[in-house]
Scaffold this motif. Structure first.
Motif, PDB file in Angstrom:
ATOM      1  N   ARG A   1      14.698   3.368   1.454  1.00 24.12           N
ATOM      2  CA  ARG A   1      14.458   4.291   2.566  1.00 24.12           C
ATOM      3  C   ARG A   1      14.615   5.744   2.109  1.00 24.12           C
ATOM      4  O   ARG A   1      13.836   6.612   2.504  1.00 24.12           O
TER       5      ARG A   1
ATOM      6  N   GLU B   1      11.512   6.562   0.012  1.00 20.52           N
ATOM      7  CA  GLU B   1      10.365   6.777   0.906  1.00 20.52           C
ATOM      8  C   GLU B   1      10.413   8.170   1.525  1.00 20.52           C
ATOM      9  O   GLU B   1       9.410   8.896   1.540  1.00 20.52           O
TER      10      GLU B   1
ATOM     11  N   LYS C   1       7.701  10.385  -0.514  1.00 21.02           N
ATOM     12  CA  LYS C   1       6.445   9.946   0.102  1.00 21.02           C
ATOM     13  C   LYS C   1       5.333  10.902  -0.334  1.00 21.02           C
ATOM     14  O   LYS C   1       5.491  12.119  -0.287  1.00 21.02           O
TER      15      LYS C   1
ATOM     16  N   TYR D   1       3.996   7.270  -8.177  1.00 18.47           N
ATOM     17  CA  TYR D   1       4.921   6.145  -8.276  1.00 18.47           C
ATOM     18  C   TYR D   1       6.075   6.462  -9.232  1.00 18.47           C
ATOM     19  O   TYR D   1       7.241   6.178  -8.935  1.00 18.47           O
TER      20      TYR D   1
ATOM     21  N   LYS E   1       8.781   8.260  -7.585  1.00 19.79           N
ATOM     22  CA  LYS E   1       9.611   7.423  -6.711  1.00 19.79           C
ATOM     23  C   LYS E   1      10.670   6.692  -7.533  1.00 19.79           C
ATOM     24  O   LYS E   1      11.842   6.610  -7.143  1.00 19.79           O
TER      25      LYS E   1
ATOM     26  N   THR F   1      11.226   3.107   7.967  1.00 18.06           N
ATOM     27  CA  THR F   1      10.941   1.907   7.178  1.00 18.06           C
ATOM     28  C   THR F   1      10.302   2.293   5.845  1.00 18.06           C
ATOM     29  O   THR F   1       9.346   3.064   5.822  1.00 18.06           O
TER      30      THR F   1
ATOM     31  N   SER G   1       8.071   1.862   2.382  1.00 14.62           N
ATOM     32  CA  SER G   1       6.833   1.187   1.991  1.00 14.62           C
ATOM     33  C   SER G   1       7.127   0.145   0.914  1.00 14.62           C
ATOM     34  O   SER G   1       8.190   0.167   0.279  1.00 14.62           O
ATOM     35  N   ALA G   2       6.176  -0.735   0.701  1.00 11.55           N
ATOM     36  CA  ALA G   2       6.300  -1.733  -0.368  1.00 11.55           C
ATOM     37  C   ALA G   2       6.419  -1.026  -1.716  1.00 11.55           C
ATOM     38  O   ALA G   2       7.162  -1.480  -2.603  1.00 11.55           O
ATOM     39  N   GLU G   3       5.710   0.097  -1.878  1.00 10.74           N
ATOM     40  CA  GLU G   3       5.775   0.835  -3.137  1.00 10.74           C
ATOM     41  C   GLU G   3       7.173   1.405  -3.375  1.00 10.74           C
ATOM     42  O   GLU G   3       7.678   1.364  -4.495  1.00 10.74           O
ATOM     43  N   SER G   4       7.815   1.913  -2.336  1.00 12.18           N
ATOM     44  CA  SER G   4       9.182   2.439  -2.482  1.00 12.18           C
ATOM     45  C   SER G   4      10.159   1.316  -2.826  1.00 12.18           C
ATOM     46  O   SER G   4      11.058   1.500  -3.647  1.00 12.18           O
TER      47      SER G   4
END
Length: 191
Positions: free
Chosen positions: A84, A87, A91, A95, A98, A139, A141-144
């Motif tokens: 979280r 993200e 964001k 990648y 992150k 929430t 993301s799947a990437e985070s």
């Protein structure tokens, strides 16, 4: 004599009981063809170096069919909190940025300069804007989430970044005076 035996038995029982709760939980994993310590570490969110150490390995060599132990190092709640934060802080960033944000948090956990837990680092007062503005509750993301898993696998192998900032959004001279380790997207990482 019976009292001494009872006391000795009680001490052994208590030691065993306490040991059961302080021992690190691990799960068995059967190595699949094509597996590497990196793939396993990323999948399970465990540092590659710790995974190797835990399994008494000095070589990266794995054999399909062998069983290794996957230690539990970070809870799912900690992974979620970290995702979280990633993200909210990264964001729209690449990648790699992150992964680097998550790595900063893990480096802080491992540093004597900061709290020694993920929650402690993230909720340390005045450290992360998403905690202050409530974005930490969004929430991830799947990437985070995937970036967190990769950062956990990479733990202890980076350049030691303890800070990151967007130079377009901060004028903090103390932060800008830190040694730059890498620039990814809009973020400068430093130690």
């Amino acid at each position: 004599m019976k009292l001494k035996k009872l006391v000795a038995t009680s001490i052994v029982a208590i030691t065993t009981f306490v040991g059961a709760f302080t021992a690190e939980a691990a799960t068995s994993y059967k190595v699949q063809p094509g597996d590497t310590f990196w793939k396993i570490g990323t999948k399970h969110g465990v540092s590659v170096s710790y995974l190797m150490k835990y399994n008494n390995r000095t070589s990266h060599l794995l054999y399909a069919g062998e069983t290794i132990q996957i230690p539990s190092t970070v809870t799912s709640a900690e992974k979620d909190l970290l995702a979280r934060l990633v993200e909210a802080e990264a964001k729209g960033e690449p990648y790699a940025g992150k992964v680097a944000v998550a790595t900063v948090v893990l480096n802080r956990v491992d540093s004597s300069l900061f709290p020694n837990t993920i929650n402690g680092v993230i909720y340390q007062p005045s450290q992360f804007t998403p905690v202050q503005n409530g974005a930490i509750h969004n929430t991830p993301s799947a990437e985070s989430k995937r970036a967190v898993q990769e950062a956990l696998a990479f733990r202890g192998q980076g350049s030691g970044s303890l800070y990151f900032y967007n130079p377009q959004k901060t004028s903090n001279q103390w932060l800008r005076s830190k040694q730059v380790t890498v620039v990814i997207g809009n973020h400068v990482f430093a130690k």
